[in-house]
Design a protein around this motif. Sequence first.
Motif, PDB file in Angstrom:
ATOM      1  N   ILE A 183      -6.991   2.840  -1.291  1.00 24.53           N
ATOM      2  CA  ILE A 183      -5.626   3.288  -1.065  1.00 24.53           C
ATOM      3  C   ILE A 183      -5.488   4.221   0.130  1.00 24.53           C
ATOM      4  O   ILE A 183      -4.576   4.085   0.940  1.00 24.53           O
ATOM      5  N   ARG A 184      -6.384   5.157   0.289  1.00 24.22           N
ATOM      6  CA  ARG A 184      -6.234   6.132   1.360  1.00 24.22           C
ATOM      7  C   ARG A 184      -6.313   5.470   2.736  1.00 24.22           C
ATOM      8  O   ARG A 184      -5.495   5.715   3.613  1.00 24.22           O
ATOM      9  N   ARG A 185      -7.318   4.589   2.897  1.00 24.37           N
ATOM     10  CA  ARG A 185      -7.474   3.916   4.179  1.00 24.37           C
ATOM     11  C   ARG A 185      -6.295   2.989   4.456  1.00 24.37           C
ATOM     12  O   ARG A 185      -5.749   2.958   5.562  1.00 24.37           O
ATOM     13  N   ALA A 186      -5.887   2.233   3.430  1.00 26.63           N
ATOM     14  CA  ALA A 186      -4.785   1.290   3.607  1.00 26.63           C
ATOM     15  C   ALA A 186      -3.487   2.013   3.948  1.00 26.63           C
ATOM     16  O   ALA A 186      -2.703   1.553   4.787  1.00 26.63           O
ATOM     17  N   VAL A 187      -3.251   3.149   3.304  1.00 26.45           N
ATOM     18  CA  VAL A 187      -2.021   3.905   3.564  1.00 26.45           C
ATOM     19  C   VAL A 187      -2.024   4.465   4.976  1.00 26.45           C
ATOM     20  O   VAL A 187      -1.011   4.402   5.687  1.00 26.45           O
ATOM     21  N   ASP A 188      -3.141   5.018   5.399  1.00 25.17           N
ATOM     22  CA  ASP A 188      -3.220   5.559   6.760  1.00 25.17           C
ATOM     23  C   ASP A 188      -2.938   4.471   7.788  1.00 25.17           C
ATOM     24  O   ASP A 188      -2.214   4.692   8.767  1.00 25.17           O
ATOM     25  N   GLU A 189      -3.493   3.282   7.568  1.00 27.17           N
ATOM     26  CA  GLU A 189      -3.249   2.175   8.492  1.00 27.17           C
ATOM     27  C   GLU A 189      -1.779   1.758   8.476  1.00 27.17           C
ATOM     28  O   GLU A 189      -1.196   1.450   9.523  1.00 27.17           O
ATOM     29  N   SER A 190      -1.172   1.769   7.279  1.00 29.09           N
ATOM     30  CA  SER A 190       0.236   1.386   7.175  1.00 29.09           C
ATOM     31  C   SER A 190       1.131   2.386   7.896  1.00 29.09           C
ATOM     32  O   SER A 190       2.063   2.006   8.611  1.00 29.09           O
ATOM     33  N   PHE A 191       0.858   3.678   7.729  1.00 29.11           N
ATOM     34  CA  PHE A 191       1.662   4.688   8.410  1.00 29.11           C
ATOM     35  C   PHE A 191       1.494   4.583   9.925  1.00 29.11           C
ATOM     36  O   PHE A 191       2.466   4.688  10.682  1.00 29.11           O
ATOM     37  N   LEU A 192       0.263   4.379  10.385  1.00 29.28           N
ATOM     38  CA  LEU A 192       0.024   4.271  11.822  1.00 29.28           C
ATOM     39  C   LEU A 192       0.777   3.085  12.422  1.00 29.28           C
ATOM     40  O   LEU A 192       1.221   3.136  13.574  1.00 29.28           O
ATOM     41  N   HIS A 251       0.802  -1.215   0.000  1.00 34.29           N
ATOM     42  CA  HIS A 251       0.000   0.000   0.000  1.00 34.29           C
ATOM     43  C   HIS A 251       0.842   1.275   0.000  1.00 34.29           C
ATOM     44  O   HIS A 251       0.601   2.188  -0.798  1.00 34.29           O
ATOM     45  N   ILE A 252       1.832   1.354   0.898  1.00 38.59           N
ATOM     46  CA  ILE A 252       2.640   2.574   0.961  1.00 38.59           C
ATOM     47  C   ILE A 252       3.457   2.727  -0.314  1.00 38.59           C
ATOM     48  O   ILE A 252       3.556   3.820  -0.888  1.00 38.59           O
ATOM     49  N   ALA A 253       4.066   1.625  -0.789  1.00 40.69           N
ATOM     50  CA  ALA A 253       4.876   1.690  -2.008  1.00 40.69           C
ATOM     51  C   ALA A 253       4.017   2.116  -3.195  1.00 40.69           C
ATOM     52  O   ALA A 253       4.424   2.956  -4.010  1.00 40.69           O
ATOM     53  N   LYS A 254       2.820   1.552  -3.298  1.00 31.69           N
ATOM     54  CA  LYS A 254       1.933   1.905  -4.414  1.00 31.69           C
ATOM     55  C   LYS A 254       1.511   3.369  -4.324  1.00 31.69           C
ATOM     56  O   LYS A 254       1.533   4.095  -5.323  1.00 31.69           O
ATOM     57  N   TYR A 255       1.160   3.789  -3.130  1.00 33.95           N
ATOM     58  CA  TYR A 255       0.698   5.165  -2.947  1.00 33.95           C
ATOM     59  C   TYR A 255       1.806   6.160  -3.273  1.00 33.95           C
ATOM     60  O   TYR A 255       1.588   7.153  -3.980  1.00 33.95           O
ATOM     61  N   ALA A 285      14.206   7.478  -0.384  1.00 30.28           N
ATOM     62  CA  ALA A 285      12.960   6.907   0.137  1.00 30.28           C
ATOM     63  C   ALA A 285      13.055   5.387   0.075  1.00 30.28           C
ATOM     64  O   ALA A 285      13.768   4.833  -0.763  1.00 30.28           O
ATOM     65  N   ARG A 286      12.348   4.724   0.968  1.00 28.19           N
ATOM     66  CA  ARG A 286      12.337   3.267   1.014  1.00 28.19           C
ATOM     67  C   ARG A 286      10.926   2.772   0.744  1.00 28.19           C
ATOM     68  O   ARG A 286       9.981   3.181   1.422  1.00 28.19           O
ATOM     69  N   PHE A 287      10.792   1.925  -0.247  1.00 28.96           N
ATOM     70  CA  PHE A 287       9.514   1.313  -0.562  1.00 28.96           C
ATOM     71  C   PHE A 287       9.615  -0.162  -0.177  1.00 28.96           C
ATOM     72  O   PHE A 287      10.307  -0.925  -0.852  1.00 28.96           O
ATOM     73  N   LEU A 288       8.974  -0.561   0.918  1.00 30.02           N
ATOM     74  CA  LEU A 288       8.951  -1.970   1.273  1.00 30.02           C
ATOM     75  C   LEU A 288       7.906  -2.661   0.399  1.00 30.02           C
ATOM     76  O   LEU A 288       6.708  -2.415   0.523  1.00 30.02           O
TER      77      LEU A 288
END
Length: 643
Positions: free
Chosen positions: A489-498, A280-284, A449-452
């Motif tokens: 994407i927005r929800r998944a990214v927020d969860e990944s950052f948290l 999610h973060i890498a895609k976003y 930047a690091r994209f896991l």
Amino acid sequence: MSGPRDTMELPEPAILAHYPAALGLLTGFDHAPRLGRATAAAPQAERYAGIGTRRALRSTVPGLAARPAARPGGVRLIGRVESLGDGLVSPVQANVLGALRRALAVALAMGEAFAAQTGLAELKKANLEARLPEVRRAEFTDLLSAEALVVLHVFGNATAFLLAPHLGEATVEVGGVDEVLTDNAILGLQGVLWELDQDIATLAASEALLVAVVAGFAEQLMAKVALRAATAARAGAFTAGSWRVEADQLTLAGFTPARKARGGTLTMTFKKPQEVIGNHIAKYQAMRLARMLMAYDFDRKMNPFAEIGGFIFTFMGDGKPGTGKTTLIQMMAGLLDGYCRVAGYPFRYQNFSIDQIDSYQGKSGQNAKAFVQNVLDPAVIGFGTIDDVDQVAGKRGDRQSSAGQQEVTAVFMEAFAGANTVVRGNCTFGMFSNFPENVDDALRQRAGARFLVDGPQSREDYIDILTLLLGRNHSIPLGDHQLFAAQEIRRAVDESFLSHGRPKEDGLIRVWDEVSARLGPLDTLAKIGTYLKAIQQADARFTGRAIKNIADAVKVRAMDFELPDAWMDEPELFLFKSYDEKAAMIRDLMRPVTVDMVVQEINRYADSEFRYADKSDEVAIEALVRDMGRMDEAKRRYVGGKG
């Protein structure tokens, strides 16, 4: 770094005045090579008995008028180029010959301007009249040599620039240029035209390869002349200024190649964002980076995101095999290709792979430099990828790395964060690896930047990817599942950052727990700085460059907004606005930096470094265990055999 240049006009009448001389050089002259070795025979002097060649023009180059235009062993580029066709001049041949004539005329006009500016013109006149003072003879010789270098470089520069729009997919390996003579400008041009004639004869097996050969020769000529010019005396008048050829939109700025906008034709299979499951973060970040690149201003040669902050110039995508790195590349390249088509921008994608590591000393470094320069070209939107960077770029001090891999590492380190690195915001470089722990530490830290890339993770991800890959040729019911809801994407990214509010790697968790117990919540810069120092004490590789990368990542988070789809679909709304207007629109969308952002980015970056270190140590330990096991088994068999 050099200061600003004053750009002067190279007048069109001055260029046109040299057309007859340029045509004379293309029509024919004699040349006895000094440094180069002949590899091809001269074109036939006559096509049919008793009938001369097509053009019976006499050369108008000063000093050559008394010589016949064609002799056995002479150089006749027009005849050489036309011999590749069926008797009629084709559009390709006309483009090449027209570009060569134009480039020769521009080069001769530039040489004339250089001579006037440096006083060489007066010295030439005095020499012809036998009144050149002996004390100025060394100056005269140096200026003649400098003029020859200027003319040769401009000829190569203009040729490459003019032929760039006509280049296709064909590539030809053109070797170095040997016949670079600097006695005077005319002799210098004769030398390189002789060698170009040889290369066309031996390498342009068909008309399709003609443009590639001539353009490749021009690039090699520029490189050779620029190397010579680095130690040449009295070339300062050329390197300090710049000249503009308005009719061609060509700017001559010293011994630096001018680049013509030319995008590549992509044949890869593009992926849409919804086809990337998980990550999610890498895609976003890849989606946002694609839109950031489109904010580049071709007039200002700068991107507002690069100036304001938050632009990702280099990034590293790492993950296990099969987790979606190639899919991520296909998605980002597809987005950029689509955006550029709408805006009418040239887009260039290039990949650097293990195939470009060469056994010849220096060739791998040259390949890497060419790759970097092609992507950096300020006249295009560029996306460069380095797949399996752990195999392509060698780890310094690693005896398993070849000389070619070490050359590539040095080139990438200088290009990505060297003293002369200029981030314009028109391009980005992505390094991808299944084994990032094998990448040189300094090169890896140059990834801002690091994209896991960890692929599908949740139960929902696995259902989504199975459904996507099976396609529609089945009647299997979906069951109790909301298809692709987890990919929002927005929800998944927020969860990944948290999830990065606390570290994930064991080594970093120990540091976090110790600092948190001592300081409490990390809610001030002093506490955060103490945490950073504790990380550095646990891992000495966590240096100032790591802090810079974290700060850049935080700035990216401040740019954590979506450029509206309409801005990409209708270029007039954003892309075609002035640089200042685009910068103002971006500033209006920026978010303030928060403590949570900083802590999350520290943990995200540090987790990756600890993950690389732990994985590297574990791999080394497993290798030692295997070796010890083999040794024990060998001893057991040896003792058993003795008994």
